[in-house]
Design a protein around this motif. Structure first.
Motif, PDB file in Angstrom:
ATOM      1  N   SER A   3     -34.149  85.043 -15.679  1.00  0.00           N
ATOM      2  CA  SER A   3     -35.589  85.186 -15.550  1.00  0.00           C
ATOM      3  C   SER A   3     -36.281  83.880 -15.911  1.00  0.00           C
ATOM      4  CB  SER A   3     -36.073  86.306 -16.482  1.00  0.00           C
ATOM      5  OG  SER A   3     -37.468  86.329 -16.571  1.00  0.00           O
ATOM      6  N   ILE A   4     -37.403  83.588 -15.277  1.00  0.00           N
ATOM      7  CA  ILE A   4     -38.203  82.413 -15.620  1.00  0.00           C
ATOM      8  C   ILE A   4     -38.861  82.605 -16.989  1.00  0.00           C
ATOM      9  CG2 ILE A   4     -40.454  83.007 -14.630  1.00  0.00           C
ATOM     10  CD1 ILE A   4     -38.907  79.780 -13.692  1.00  0.00           C
ATOM     11  N   ILE A   5     -38.853  83.838 -17.494  1.00  0.00           N
ATOM     12  CA  ILE A   5     -39.496  84.163 -18.766  1.00  0.00           C
ATOM     13  C   ILE A   5     -38.459  84.227 -19.896  1.00  0.00           C
ATOM     14  CG2 ILE A   5     -41.128  85.755 -19.895  1.00  0.00           C
ATOM     15  CD1 ILE A   5     -42.337  84.483 -17.528  1.00  0.00           C
ATOM     16  N   LEU A   6     -37.534  83.279 -19.912  1.00  0.00           N
ATOM     17  CA  LEU A   6     -36.580  83.169 -21.018  1.00  0.00           C
ATOM     18  C   LEU A   6     -37.318  82.824 -22.302  1.00  0.00           C
ATOM     19  CD1 LEU A   6     -33.775  80.994 -19.379  1.00  0.00           C
ATOM     20  CD2 LEU A   6     -33.619  83.415 -19.983  1.00  0.00           C
ATOM     21  N   SER A   7     -36.815  83.283 -23.437  1.00  0.00           N
ATOM     22  CA  SER A   7     -37.460  82.927 -24.704  1.00  0.00           C
ATOM     23  C   SER A   7     -36.977  81.567 -25.214  1.00  0.00           C
ATOM     24  CB  SER A   7     -37.245  84.006 -25.753  1.00  0.00           C
ATOM     25  OG  SER A   7     -35.881  84.126 -26.059  1.00  0.00           O
ATOM     26  N   LYS A   8     -35.810  81.120 -24.768  1.00  0.00           N
ATOM     27  CA  LYS A   8     -35.279  79.822 -25.197  1.00  0.00           C
ATOM     28  C   LYS A   8     -34.597  79.136 -24.022  1.00  0.00           C
ATOM     29  CE  LYS A   8     -34.198  81.288 -29.882  1.00  0.00           C
ATOM     30  NZ  LYS A   8     -33.138  81.480 -30.853  1.00  0.00           N
TER      31      LYS A   8
ATOM     32  N   SER B  50     -38.380  67.078 -17.904  1.00  0.00           N
ATOM     33  CA  SER B  50     -38.099  66.637 -16.535  1.00  0.00           C
ATOM     34  C   SER B  50     -39.103  67.293 -15.584  1.00  0.00           C
ATOM     35  CB  SER B  50     -36.676  67.041 -16.137  1.00  0.00           C
ATOM     36  OG  SER B  50     -36.599  68.454 -15.962  1.00  0.00           O
ATOM     37  N   TRP B  51     -39.155  66.800 -14.357  1.00  0.00           N
ATOM     38  CA  TRP B  51     -40.060  67.364 -13.353  1.00  0.00           C
ATOM     39  C   TRP B  51     -39.797  68.858 -13.154  1.00  0.00           C
ATOM     40  CZ3 TRP B  51     -44.503  67.041 -11.256  1.00  0.00           C
ATOM     41  CH2 TRP B  51     -44.789  67.646 -10.051  1.00  0.00           C
ATOM     42  N   VAL B  52     -38.538  69.249 -13.041  1.00  0.00           N
ATOM     43  CA  VAL B  52     -38.204  70.668 -12.850  1.00  0.00           C
ATOM     44  C   VAL B  52     -38.603  71.469 -14.085  1.00  0.00           C
ATOM     45  CG1 VAL B  52     -36.299  72.302 -12.560  1.00  0.00           C
ATOM     46  CG2 VAL B  52     -36.359  70.222 -11.189  1.00  0.00           C
ATOM     47  N   GLN B  53     -38.384  70.942 -15.275  1.00  0.00           N
ATOM     48  CA  GLN B  53     -38.737  71.658 -16.498  1.00  0.00           C
ATOM     49  C   GLN B  53     -40.252  71.818 -16.658  1.00  0.00           C
ATOM     50  OE1 GLN B  53     -36.598  69.233 -19.311  1.00  0.00           O
ATOM     51  NE2 GLN B  53     -34.860  70.656 -19.355  1.00  0.00           N
ATOM     52  N   THR B  54     -41.042  70.840 -16.211  1.00  0.00           N
ATOM     53  CA  THR B  54     -42.499  71.000 -16.284  1.00  0.00           C
ATOM     54  C   THR B  54     -42.959  72.109 -15.357  1.00  0.00           C
ATOM     55  OG1 THR B  54     -42.943  69.281 -14.622  1.00  0.00           O
ATOM     56  CG2 THR B  54     -42.963  68.609 -16.935  1.00  0.00           C
ATOM     57  N   ARG B  55     -42.379  72.179 -14.178  1.00  0.00           N
ATOM     58  CA  ARG B  55     -42.738  73.238 -13.226  1.00  0.00           C
ATOM     59  C   ARG B  55     -42.259  74.597 -13.727  1.00  0.00           C
ATOM     60  NH1 ARG B  55     -43.372  71.301  -7.423  1.00  0.00           N
ATOM     61  NH2 ARG B  55     -42.473  73.332  -6.983  1.00  0.00           N
ATOM     62  N   GLU B  56     -41.062  74.646 -14.307  1.00  0.00           N
ATOM     63  CA  GLU B  56     -40.544  75.900 -14.845  1.00  0.00           C
ATOM     64  C   GLU B  56     -41.391  76.383 -16.021  1.00  0.00           C
ATOM     65  OE1 GLU B  56     -36.558  77.682 -17.025  1.00  0.00           O
ATOM     66  OE2 GLU B  56     -36.352  75.915 -15.748  1.00  0.00           O
ATOM     67  N   THR B  57     -41.788  75.460 -16.888  1.00  0.00           N
ATOM     68  CA  THR B  57     -42.630  75.817 -18.035  1.00  0.00           C
ATOM     69  C   THR B  57     -43.971  76.370 -17.561  1.00  0.00           C
ATOM     70  OG1 THR B  57     -41.571  74.149 -19.419  1.00  0.00           O
ATOM     71  CG2 THR B  57     -43.745  74.927 -20.123  1.00  0.00           C
ATOM     72  N   THR B  58     -44.556  75.746 -16.565  1.00  0.00           N
ATOM     73  CA  THR B  58     -45.831  76.215 -16.020  1.00  0.00           C
ATOM     74  C   THR B  58     -45.669  77.605 -15.402  1.00  0.00           C
ATOM     75  OG1 THR B  58     -46.484  73.930 -15.610  1.00  0.00           O
ATOM     76  CG2 THR B  58     -47.715  75.650 -14.453  1.00  0.00           C
ATOM     77  N   ALA B  59     -44.611  77.811 -14.618  1.00  0.00           N
ATOM     78  CA  ALA B  59     -44.354  79.129 -14.029  1.00  0.00           C
ATOM     79  C   ALA B  59     -44.126  80.172 -15.118  1.00  0.00           C
ATOM     80  CB  ALA B  59     -43.151  79.066 -13.093  1.00  0.00           C
ATOM     81  N   HIS B  60     -43.435  79.797 -16.186  1.00  0.00           N
ATOM     82  CA  HIS B  60     -43.177  80.685 -17.324  1.00  0.00           C
ATOM     83  C   HIS B  60     -44.504  81.161 -17.927  1.00  0.00           C
ATOM     84  CE1 HIS B  60     -41.023  81.819 -21.153  1.00  0.00           C
ATOM     85  NE2 HIS B  60     -42.226  81.563 -21.647  1.00  0.00           N
ATOM     86  N   GLU B  61     -45.415  80.225 -18.186  1.00  0.00           N
ATOM     87  CA  GLU B  61     -46.697  80.587 -18.801  1.00  0.00           C
ATOM     88  C   GLU B  61     -47.584  81.385 -17.848  1.00  0.00           C
ATOM     89  OE1 GLU B  61     -46.874  80.459 -21.885  1.00  0.00           O
ATOM     90  OE2 GLU B  61     -45.257  79.032 -22.260  1.00  0.00           O
TER      91      GLU B  61
ATOM     92  N   ASN C 248     -33.601  75.491 -15.352  1.00  0.00           N
ATOM     93  CA  ASN C 248     -33.657  74.334 -14.457  1.00  0.00           C
ATOM     94  C   ASN C 248     -33.857  74.783 -13.015  1.00  0.00           C
ATOM     95  OD1 ASN C 248     -33.542  72.111 -16.280  1.00  0.00           O
ATOM     96  ND2 ASN C 248     -31.456  72.748 -16.736  1.00  0.00           N
ATOM     97  N   ASP C 249     -34.720  75.764 -12.882  1.00  0.00           N
ATOM     98  CA  ASP C 249     -35.149  76.295 -11.585  1.00  0.00           C
ATOM     99  C   ASP C 249     -36.605  76.691 -11.756  1.00  0.00           C
ATOM    100  OD1 ASP C 249     -35.627  77.617  -9.217  1.00  0.00           O
ATOM    101  OD2 ASP C 249     -33.842  78.882  -9.346  1.00  0.00           O
ATOM    102  N   GLU C 250     -37.497  76.077 -11.020  1.00  0.00           N
ATOM    103  CA  GLU C 250     -38.919  76.309 -11.245  1.00  0.00           C
ATOM    104  C   GLU C 250     -39.476  77.538 -10.541  1.00  0.00           C
ATOM    105  OE1 GLU C 250     -39.043  72.943  -8.059  1.00  0.00           O
ATOM    106  OE2 GLU C 250     -37.607  73.677  -9.513  1.00  0.00           O
ATOM    107  N   TYR C 251     -38.646  78.279  -9.857  1.00  0.00           N
ATOM    108  CA  TYR C 251     -39.130  79.435  -9.107  1.00  0.00           C
ATOM    109  C   TYR C 251     -38.864  80.746  -9.844  1.00  0.00           C
ATOM    110  CZ  TYR C 251     -39.460  75.995  -5.454  1.00  0.00           C
ATOM    111  OH  TYR C 251     -39.785  74.875  -4.741  1.00  0.00           O
ATOM    112  N   PRO C 252     -39.806  81.687  -9.777  1.00  0.00           N
ATOM    113  CA  PRO C 252     -39.554  83.009 -10.375  1.00  0.00           C
ATOM    114  C   PRO C 252     -38.282  83.628  -9.792  1.00  0.00           C
ATOM    115  CG  PRO C 252     -41.859  82.782  -9.757  1.00  0.00           C
ATOM    116  CD  PRO C 252     -41.128  81.605  -9.177  1.00  0.00           C
ATOM    117  N   GLN C 253     -37.573  84.351 -10.638  1.00  0.00           N
ATOM    118  CA  GLN C 253     -36.331  85.006 -10.241  1.00  0.00           C
ATOM    119  C   GLN C 253     -36.618  86.446  -9.818  1.00  0.00           C
ATOM    120  OE1 GLN C 253     -33.372  82.891 -10.525  1.00  0.00           O
ATOM    121  NE2 GLN C 253     -35.175  81.564 -10.616  1.00  0.00           N
TER     122      GLN C 253
END
Length: 94
Positions: free
Chosen positions: A69-74, A43-54, A78-83
């Motif tokens: 945390s945005i750096i979850l291992s699994k 989803s749009w939110v998941q693409t942004r969250e994945t990018t923020a994670h990396e 569904n929140d694209e902003y750093p925690q």
């Protein structure tokens, strides 16, 4: 989702100028890779969250599963902003 859609490879340059991939070292460069077939299914939110994670990995953050945390291992927040834990980690590094 069970498949890798993105990753971050960190590199170290030694005193001879040789570049090596490293996972548990102080690194000098990072490369983010997006795997389009899997990434495009998010989803749009998941693409942004994945990018923020990396990007978090490129900044030196490790996976965190004990706190939000945005750096979850699994999975996804569904929140694209750093925690707050992500910001605390970045502030501790820099």
């Amino acid at each position: 989702m069970g498949s890798v859609v993105a990753d971050c490879i960190n590199y170290h340059v030694n005193w001879l100028g040789q570049v090596t991939a490293c996972w548990d070292c102080t690194y000098d460069k990072s490369q983010l890779r997006i795997y389009l077939p899997g990434f495009q299914k998010l989803s749009w939110v998941q693409t942004r969250e994945t990018t923020a994670h990396e990007v978090g990995h490129a900044l030196g953050l490790d996976h965190e599963d004990d706190v939000r945390s945005i750096i979850l291992s699994k999975g996804f927040l569904n929140d694209e902003y750093p925690q707050s834990d992500d910001w605390n980690g970045i502030n501790a590094i820099y």
